[in-house]
Design an enzyme around this catalytic site. Sequence first.
Site, PDB file in Angstrom:
ATOM      1  N   CYS A  45     -24.714  41.298 -42.467  1.00  0.00           N
ATOM      2  CA  CYS A  45     -25.266  40.019 -42.930  1.00  0.00           C
ATOM      3  C   CYS A  45     -24.451  39.441 -44.088  1.00  0.00           C
ATOM      4  O   CYS A  45     -24.229  38.227 -44.144  1.00  0.00           O
ATOM      5  CB  CYS A  45     -26.730  40.190 -43.318  1.00  0.00           C
ATOM      6  SG  CYS A  45     -27.814  40.359 -41.875  1.00  0.00           S
TER       7      CYS A  45
ATOM      8  N   GLY B 176     -25.926  49.320 -42.836  1.00  0.00           N
ATOM      9  CA  GLY B 176     -25.093  48.609 -41.870  1.00  0.00           C
ATOM     10  C   GLY B 176     -25.506  47.158 -41.704  1.00  0.00           C
ATOM     11  O   GLY B 176     -24.665  46.259 -41.614  1.00  0.00           O
ATOM     12  N   CYS B 177     -26.799  46.922 -41.687  1.00  0.00           N
ATOM     13  CA  CYS B 177     -27.302  45.549 -41.515  1.00  0.00           C
ATOM     14  C   CYS B 177     -26.949  44.690 -42.721  1.00  0.00           C
ATOM     15  O   CYS B 177     -26.623  43.506 -42.575  1.00  0.00           O
ATOM     16  CB  CYS B 177     -28.808  45.572 -41.285  1.00  0.00           C
ATOM     17  SG  CYS B 177     -29.253  46.500 -39.791  1.00  0.00           S
ATOM     18  N   THR B 178     -26.989  45.291 -43.891  1.00  0.00           N
ATOM     19  CA  THR B 178     -26.630  44.554 -45.106  1.00  0.00           C
ATOM     20  C   THR B 178     -25.148  44.177 -45.070  1.00  0.00           C
ATOM     21  O   THR B 178     -24.787  43.036 -45.375  1.00  0.00           O
ATOM     22  CB  THR B 178     -26.961  45.380 -46.358  1.00  0.00           C
ATOM     23  OG1 THR B 178     -28.384  45.617 -46.367  1.00  0.00           O
ATOM     24  CG2 THR B 178     -26.556  44.667 -47.625  1.00  0.00           C
TER      25      THR B 178
END
Length: 145
Positions: free
Chosen positions: A48, A43-45
């Site tokens: 970002c 999710g963070c990838t």
Amino acid sequence: MLTQGQAAPEFTLKTDAGQDVTVSAKNDKPVVLFFYPKDDTPGCTIECKEFRDARAEFLDRAYVYGISPDDVASHQAFRDKYSLNFPLLSDPGHKIAEKFGVWGPKKTGGEGIRRTTFVIRGGVIARVFADVKPEGHAKEILAAL
């Protein structure tokens, strides 16, 4: 969690490039501060990479900073792996996350960052986006600016 209209906490953190950034010193345009749980996770990838891809649209409209408890070396590796083109702020010990009220119990158990984005104007929180879904979030923020 801090809410719209409250003063944003003062802080200085290291970027992925090892430079100190004081977000409150950025007063000529809004600051988008998005808290995410961990570098190089699915999710963070996604989140970002979406901010990376929308950089041209943000340049004249806002400063963008991602912030997580990961250290500078982790941020550097994450930045390099995905060619991220905005600063990642290192919040070791999650002190700033706690000041913003985004550190706490998670639905999956344990404690951690609750994915949240703040738009700060002139030192005041102008908008809060809680329980952020990574897909489409950068466009959601652009629409709010």
